[in-house]
Scaffold this motif. Structure first.
Motif, short mmCIF file in Angstrom:
data_model
loop_
_atom_site.label_atom_id
_atom_site.label_comp_id
_atom_site.label_asym_id
_atom_site.label_seq_id
_atom_site.Cartn_x
_atom_site.Cartn_y
_atom_site.Cartn_z
N VAL A 144 -11.84 -13.33 66.54
CA VAL A 144 -11.69 -12.45 65.39
C VAL A 144 -12.84 -12.71 64.42
O VAL A 144 -13.48 -13.76 64.48
N ASP A 145 -13.09 -11.76 63.53
CA ASP A 145 -14.26 -11.83 62.66
C ASP A 145 -14.05 -12.63 61.38
O ASP A 145 -14.90 -12.61 60.50
N ARG A 146 -12.96 -13.37 61.28
CA ARG A 146 -12.71 -14.19 60.09
C ARG A 146 -11.75 -15.32 60.43
O ARG A 146 -11.06 -15.25 61.44
N ASP A 147 -11.72 -16.34 59.61
CA ASP A 147 -10.85 -17.49 59.86
C ASP A 147 -9.40 -17.23 59.49
O ASP A 147 -8.49 -17.71 60.15
N PHE A 150 -9.04 -6.32 60.56
CA PHE A 150 -9.97 -7.28 61.15
C PHE A 150 -10.42 -6.76 62.51
O PHE A 150 -9.85 -5.83 63.06
N VAL A 151 -11.49 -7.34 63.03
CA VAL A 151 -12.03 -6.92 64.32
C VAL A 151 -11.74 -8.00 65.36
O VAL A 151 -12.06 -9.17 65.15
N ARG A 194 -14.36 -4.23 71.69
CA ARG A 194 -14.05 -4.47 70.28
C ARG A 194 -12.93 -3.51 69.88
O ARG A 194 -12.92 -2.36 70.28
N ARG A 201 -18.12 -6.78 76.83
CA ARG A 201 -17.52 -7.01 75.51
C ARG A 201 -16.78 -5.75 75.07
O ARG A 201 -17.24 -4.64 75.29
N ARG A 230 -10.49 -2.62 66.28
CA ARG A 230 -10.10 -2.87 64.89
C ARG A 230 -8.58 -2.93 64.83
O ARG A 230 -7.89 -2.05 65.33
N THR A 271 -12.67 -9.16 69.11
CA THR A 271 -13.67 -8.99 70.15
C THR A 271 -13.21 -9.73 71.40
O THR A 271 -12.84 -10.89 71.33
#
Length: 105
Positions: A33-36, A44-45, A98, A96, A100, A47
């Motif tokens: 994920v694009d954040r902690d 959030f995204v 992705r 890959r 949202r 991947t």
């Protein structure tokens, strides 16, 4: 009949990828994920990275085992360009995807 690649996702976002130590055929999958930290109602995204060695995969990805849509809303899965390279006389293919997502609870 279309080939499908099934990814069973049981919220193992913190788990690392599965990796073969030799050059035998296999597939590894990594979720990121694009954040902690993800908060309620935040988008959030997610991947998904799949690396195959000596294995032909289908072209479609299906996420199964995801939380109920009332808990996690998600948009359609976006396919990113496929990367191929040679390693030890074997083709490594990296795919890959992705998507949202939005945490609802």
């Amino acid at each position: 009949m279309k080939k499908r690649c099934l990814l069973l996702c049981l919220l193992a976002l913190g788990a690392g990828p599965l990796r073969a130590q030799d050059s035998s055929p296999g597939v590894s999958v990594q979720l990121a994920v694009d954040r902690d930290t993800i908060y309620q109602y935040e988008t959030f995204v997610l991947t998904i990275t799949m690396v195959s060695r000596g294995v032909r995969l289908g072209k479609h990805l299906t996420l199964e085992g995801m939380p109920d849509p009332a808990t996690l809303a998600r948009e359609p899965i976006e396919s990113l360009p496929v990367e191929r390279r040679m390693q030890d006389r074997t083709i490594l293919e990296t795919r890959r995807y992705r998507v949202r997502c939005r945490a609802l609870t």
